[in-house]
Design an enzyme around this catalytic site. Structure first.
Site, PDB file in Angstrom:
ATOM      1  N   ARG A  97       0.833  -1.199   0.000  1.00 56.29           N
ATOM      2  CA  ARG A  97       0.000   0.000   0.000  1.00 56.29           C
ATOM      3  C   ARG A  97       0.869   1.252   0.000  1.00 56.29           C
ATOM      4  O   ARG A  97       1.777   1.393   0.808  1.00 56.29           O
ATOM      5  CB  ARG A  97      -0.921   0.006   1.231  1.00 56.29           C
ATOM      6  CG  ARG A  97      -1.714   1.304   1.456  1.00 56.29           C
ATOM      7  CD  ARG A  97      -2.802   1.477   0.409  1.00 56.29           C
ATOM      8  NE  ARG A  97      -3.517   2.728   0.598  1.00 56.29           N
ATOM      9  CZ  ARG A  97      -4.626   2.876   1.347  1.00 56.29           C
ATOM     10  NH1 ARG A  97      -5.117   1.828   1.997  1.00 56.29           N
ATOM     11  NH2 ARG A  97      -5.223   4.037   1.446  1.00 56.29           N
ATOM     12  N   ARG A 106      -5.274   1.369  -4.799  1.00 58.46           N
ATOM     13  CA  ARG A 106      -4.463   0.749  -3.753  1.00 58.46           C
ATOM     14  C   ARG A 106      -4.472  -0.768  -3.846  1.00 58.46           C
ATOM     15  O   ARG A 106      -5.467  -1.373  -4.262  1.00 58.46           O
ATOM     16  CB  ARG A 106      -4.912   1.190  -2.365  1.00 58.46           C
ATOM     17  CG  ARG A 106      -6.211   0.681  -1.849  1.00 58.46           C
ATOM     18  CD  ARG A 106      -7.474   1.421  -2.270  1.00 58.46           C
ATOM     19  NE  ARG A 106      -7.336   2.852  -2.350  1.00 58.46           N
ATOM     20  CZ  ARG A 106      -7.614   3.686  -1.339  1.00 58.46           C
ATOM     21  NH1 ARG A 106      -7.995   3.194  -0.182  1.00 58.46           N
ATOM     22  NH2 ARG A 106      -7.530   4.974  -1.511  1.00 58.46           N
ATOM     23  N   ASP A 109      -6.675  -2.027   1.200  1.00 58.42           N
ATOM     24  CA  ASP A 109      -7.233  -1.030   2.100  1.00 58.42           C
ATOM     25  C   ASP A 109      -8.000  -1.751   3.200  1.00 58.42           C
ATOM     26  O   ASP A 109      -8.851  -2.598   2.919  1.00 58.42           O
ATOM     27  CB  ASP A 109      -8.176  -0.087   1.340  1.00 58.42           C
ATOM     28  CG  ASP A 109      -8.725   0.992   2.247  1.00 58.42           C
ATOM     29  OD1 ASP A 109      -7.943   1.767   2.811  1.00 58.42           O
ATOM     30  OD2 ASP A 109      -9.959   1.061   2.413  1.00 58.42           O
ATOM     31  N   ASP A 111     -10.111  -1.050   6.871  1.00 59.19           N
ATOM     32  CA  ASP A 111     -10.720  -0.015   7.689  1.00 59.19           C
ATOM     33  C   ASP A 111     -11.566  -0.597   8.808  1.00 59.19           C
ATOM     34  O   ASP A 111     -12.245  -1.611   8.625  1.00 59.19           O
ATOM     35  CB  ASP A 111     -11.611   0.889   6.824  1.00 59.19           C
ATOM     36  CG  ASP A 111     -10.817   1.640   5.777  1.00 59.19           C
ATOM     37  OD1 ASP A 111      -9.958   2.450   6.156  1.00 59.19           O
ATOM     38  OD2 ASP A 111     -11.042   1.406   4.577  1.00 59.19           O
TER      39      ASP A 111
END
Length: 227
Positions: A97, A106, A109, A111
């Protein structure tokens, strides 16, 4: 020793959103789930199959960008919110990344969408994820692994998804990302599990992230952080 002093760390249930639109996206997501499962203080209890969605940029959806594969993993963790975020960003970094463009393409990712009932609003992390309720590529895979899921005070995930105009696309041949053999130990390079990626590696990729602001000295993504 008192009972309070002897109490261990509090375990919370978390929801992690995963996304990739560069490289071998399916294998990157599988590797990320395995790396998450190998993180001290984290147990992965479920992981969805990947879905496909159009990339979202600062200017909005952009079909000219590589499409995303997205998924959701459920975890039990004793890590505090920022420690969990640090662990996710370390996994992202280990998988190539690069944060040189906000909401850019990317390889990976990751989250935090929710972490127990915590509400948090800091420069680096907002909980619950402020944009998750508007993202089908988060809500749809979340419902795969938890039909009764709720997004904090926003309500039932199923109801939030029903109110959205957009939907993700299925990925032909896709399977769940949590492989028991890889849930407890990091995968060996070239392992047989890597072949699972071929079936799901269609160009239909899944959606972008609203990544929460990264650690200092990195170019921030979106204020949210669910991909």
């Amino acid at each position: 020793m008192s009972g309070a002093a002897g109490a261990g760390p509090v375990a919370r249930r978390g929801v992690i959103a995963l996304g990739s639109n560069l490289g071998d996206r399916d294998e990157l997501l599988r590797d990320a789930v395995a790396a998450l499962a190998a993180t001290p203080g984290v147990t992965v209890t479920a992981a969805s199959s990947p879905v496909s969605s159009v990339a979202v940029t600062l200017a909005g959806p952009d079909a000219s960008k590589p499409t995303y594969l997205n998924a959701v993993a459920l975890v039990e963790t004793t890590l505090e919110p920022l420690a969990l975020l640090d662990a996710l960003q370390a996994i992202e970094h280990d998988h190539g990344r690069v944060r040189d463009e906000r909401w850019g393409d990317r390889t990976l990712d990751l989250d935090v969408v929710v972490l127990g009932d915590l509400e948090l609003d800091t420069e680096r992390l907002t909980l619950p994820h402020p944009s998750a309720a508007e993202r089908a590529f988060v809500l749809e895979p979340w419902l795969q692994v938890d039909e009764e899921a709720r997004l904090g005070t926003r309500g039932r995930v199923a109801d939030l998804l029903a109110a959205l105009p957009d939907r993700t696309r299925p990925v032909p041949g896709a399977t769940g990302l949590l492989v028991p053999a890889r849930a407890s130990t990091a995968p060996a390079p070239g392992s047989d599990d890597a072949s699972d990626a071929a079936a799901a590696g269609s160009d239909d990729a899944s959606g972008p992230d609203g990544a929460r602001a990264p650690a200092p000295a990195r170019v921030p993504d979106s204020a949210g952080g669910a991909s």
